[in-house]
Design a protein around this motif. Structure first.
Motif, PDB file in Angstrom:
ATOM      1  N   LYS A 101     -15.152  12.981  26.175  1.00 28.56           N
ATOM      2  CA  LYS A 101     -16.082  12.194  26.989  1.00 28.56           C
ATOM      3  C   LYS A 101     -17.499  12.458  26.515  1.00 28.56           C
ATOM      4  O   LYS A 101     -17.724  13.521  25.938  1.00 28.56           O
ATOM      5  N   MET A 134     -10.635  15.882  31.248  1.00 29.96           N
ATOM      6  CA  MET A 134      -9.617  16.931  31.427  1.00 29.96           C
ATOM      7  C   MET A 134      -9.362  17.288  32.884  1.00 29.96           C
ATOM      8  O   MET A 134      -8.328  17.857  33.210  1.00 29.96           O
ATOM      9  N   HIS A 163     -21.639  20.552  40.265  1.00 29.59           N
ATOM     10  CA  HIS A 163     -21.336  20.722  38.838  1.00 29.59           C
ATOM     11  C   HIS A 163     -22.507  21.501  38.246  1.00 29.59           C
ATOM     12  O   HIS A 163     -23.559  20.935  37.971  1.00 29.59           O
ATOM     13  N   ASN A 165     -24.057  24.042  35.434  1.00 25.75           N
ATOM     14  CA  ASN A 165     -23.959  24.630  34.098  1.00 25.75           C
ATOM     15  C   ASN A 165     -24.909  25.816  33.996  1.00 25.75           C
ATOM     16  O   ASN A 165     -26.036  25.761  34.495  1.00 25.75           O
ATOM     17  N   PRO A 169     -26.724  22.185  25.984  1.00 31.67           N
ATOM     18  CA  PRO A 169     -27.113  22.279  24.575  1.00 31.67           C
ATOM     19  C   PRO A 169     -28.604  21.982  24.383  1.00 31.67           C
ATOM     20  O   PRO A 169     -29.206  21.255  25.182  1.00 31.67           O
ATOM     21  N   ASP A 180     -23.441  13.024  29.937  1.00 34.70           N
ATOM     22  CA  ASP A 180     -22.442  14.011  29.493  1.00 34.70           C
ATOM     23  C   ASP A 180     -21.848  14.848  30.625  1.00 34.70           C
ATOM     24  O   ASP A 180     -20.696  15.271  30.526  1.00 34.70           O
ATOM     25  N   SER A 181     -22.638  15.142  31.648  1.00 26.71           N
ATOM     26  CA  SER A 181     -22.145  16.015  32.715  1.00 26.71           C
ATOM     27  C   SER A 181     -21.736  15.211  33.947  1.00 26.71           C
ATOM     28  O   SER A 181     -20.604  15.327  34.428  1.00 26.71           O
ATOM     29  N   HIS A 184     -18.282  13.376  34.322  1.00 28.71           N
ATOM     30  CA  HIS A 184     -17.049  13.993  34.829  1.00 28.71           C
ATOM     31  C   HIS A 184     -16.869  13.717  36.324  1.00 28.71           C
ATOM     32  O   HIS A 184     -15.755  13.550  36.811  1.00 28.71           O
ATOM     33  N   TYR A 243     -20.572  28.914  35.226  1.00 28.38           N
ATOM     34  CA  TYR A 243     -20.141  27.523  35.336  1.00 28.38           C
ATOM     35  C   TYR A 243     -19.417  27.343  36.662  1.00 28.38           C
ATOM     36  O   TYR A 243     -18.378  27.957  36.899  1.00 28.38           O
ATOM     37  N   PHE A 282     -17.320  25.889  30.625  1.00 29.32           N
ATOM     38  CA  PHE A 282     -16.223  24.947  30.899  1.00 29.32           C
ATOM     39  C   PHE A 282     -14.960  25.266  30.116  1.00 29.32           C
ATOM     40  O   PHE A 282     -13.860  24.986  30.557  1.00 29.32           O
ATOM     41  N   TYR A 290      -7.384  21.767  29.773  1.00 29.16           N
ATOM     42  CA  TYR A 290      -7.478  21.294  28.379  1.00 29.16           C
ATOM     43  C   TYR A 290      -6.122  21.443  27.685  1.00 29.16           C
ATOM     44  O   TYR A 290      -5.706  20.566  26.921  1.00 29.16           O
TER      45      TYR A 290
HETATM   46  C1  ISE Z   1     -20.175  19.259  28.446  1.00 29.42           C
HETATM   47  O1  ISE Z   1     -20.368  18.333  27.414  1.00 29.42           O
HETATM   48  C2  ISE Z   1     -18.865  19.019  29.119  1.00 29.42           C
HETATM   49  O2  ISE Z   1     -18.160  18.086  28.903  1.00 29.42           O
HETATM   50  C3  ISE Z   1     -18.576  19.905  30.233  1.00 29.42           C
HETATM   51  O3  ISE Z   1     -17.324  19.683  30.768  1.00 29.42           O
HETATM   52  C4  ISE Z   1     -19.643  19.691  31.264  1.00 29.42           C
HETATM   53  O4  ISE Z   1     -19.422  20.510  32.372  1.00 29.42           O
HETATM   54  C5  ISE Z   1     -21.001  20.004  30.688  1.00 29.42           C
HETATM   55  O5  ISE Z   1     -21.983  19.792  31.664  1.00 29.42           O
HETATM   56  C6  ISE Z   1     -21.274  19.115  29.472  1.00 29.42           C
HETATM   57  O6  ISE Z   1     -22.506  19.457  28.902  1.00 29.42           O
END
Ligand code: ISE
Length: 342
Positions: A101, A134, A163, A165, A169, A180-181, A184, A243, A282, A290
């Motif tokens: 994703k 996942m 959620h 983190n 990155p 990206d986050s 989910h 996390y 994660f 996963y």
């Molecule tokens: C990361 O790319 C993910 O897919 C993680 O599952 C997610 O929790 C995270 O915040 C993203 O940066």
């Protein structure tokens, strides 16, 4: 393709943290599949990952990996903006693919993938794309979905989602946190409630002082759904703690919470944790999910097809998160209108 009798030979494109973890998983834990080829924008990274796994070669680039005669199926774990081109290339070559994703980062390319796959289905009768949501393989989320499906707690009214983190990155922006986050949580809501998201509002409270420059942290989103249920989501980008992912369902006859334990739960950045341990990231928190996800994918790929979250699920999630980016920029509620499933 009929059921393959030998191991599924997998190319992994993008072997940063997530891709390298999938290579390990395919090498050590997934039954009936093995990694044979890796490609990465950084040749050094690809060499390092390949060197750790005897029998794994490095491809000069992603498309060369897809064209390699030894490759039966592909895992895409490169950055989001590279996914569309690679997915279309896999569909053109008839390769089953597990794509991390977000499936794509814009609606037009997501629809292109959905339509290209529909054309494949029309001729072969087989799906080829599974999207890496996942959580649909996490025991807690599966149990929560069953509670909704069996109507044990009555109609869902609200989902509260957190959620958090420890860090994101270095290339992250407020937009990538949404794409990206938050993605989910969007897919999680669609999966748990079994319906579409129709509108999104995104607000940001006072900024976390330790957040990286320019990053909205936390982000608070409100999703509306077809049935009238509401989903609130906190996405924290950089708590410096660990996390934490949890979801609480509030339904007419009860509530249910996944992602935590009972008891006094005090999580703090300075003393780490009192009362429980927070997973570092994660890869640890969702390790079993996963494993189950990639095993299910490999099982389907050996039959020349795909299972689990579909390209349409990837499209629907991207439609909501891109609306979320607009909502974040403008401060307005943005409606989401989806194209029908092909
Ligand atoms: C990361 O790319 C993910 O897919 C993680 O599952 C997610 O929790 C995270 O915040 C993203 O940066």
């Amino acid at each position: 393709m009929t059921e393959q009798t030998s191991d599924l030979r997998v190319a992994v494109v993008g072997v940063g943290a997530m891709g390298a973890d999938h290579v390990r998983r395919l090498a050590d834990r997934v039954v009936g599949a093995r990694p044979v080829l890796v490609a990465d924008a950084s040749a050094q990274t690809a060499e390092r990952v390949a060197a750790a796994h005897p029998g794994v070669r490095v491809a000069p680039d992603a498309l060369a990996a897809l064209d390699d005669d030894d490759v039966d199926a592909v895992v895409i774990a490169s950055t989001g903006p590279t996914h569309a081109e690679l997915l279309l290339a896999c569909l053109e070559r008839g390769l089953p693919v597990l794509c991390e994703k977000p499936m794509t980062t814009d609606v037009a390319s997501a629809l292109e993938v959905v339509r290209a796959e529909a054309a494949v289905v029309a001729t072969t009768g087989k799906r080829l794309v599974q999207v890496g949501f996942m959580r649909r393989y996490d025991a807690g989320y599966v149990a929560l979905r069953q509670l909704v499906e069996t109507d044990e707690l009555g109609a869902p009214l609200l989902l509260h989602c957190a959620h958090r983190n420890a860090s994101v990155p270095p290339y992250s922006t407020s937009e990538t946190v949404v794409l990206d986050s938050l993605v989910h949580e969007v897919d999680g809501a669609r999966f748990l409630l079994g319906e579409e998201v129709t509108a999104i509002t995104v607000r940001t409270p006072r900024r976390r002082r330790s957040a990286p420059e320019g990053l909205a942290d936390p982000v608070f989103a409100l999703l509306e759904t077809q049935s009238g249920a509401l989903v609130d989501v906190e996405v924290s980008a950089a708590t410096g703690l660990g996390y934490e992912v949890r979801t609480e369902l509030v339904a007419e006859r009860g509530t249910a919470l996944v992602g935590t334990e009972s008891g006094p739960l005090v999580a703090r950045a300075d003393t780490a944790v009192r009362g429980r341990r927070v997973p570092a990231g994660f890869l640890e928190r969702f390790e079993a999910a996963y494993d189950a996800e990639v095993q299910a994918w490999a099982d389907a790929a050996r039959r020349g097809t795909a299972a689990g979250p579909s390209s349409y699920d990837g499209y629907a999630a991207t439609a909501v998160t891109t609306a979320g980016v607009e909502a974040l920029r403008t401060g307005r509620r943005v409606e989401v209108v989806l194209e029908p499933r092909p």
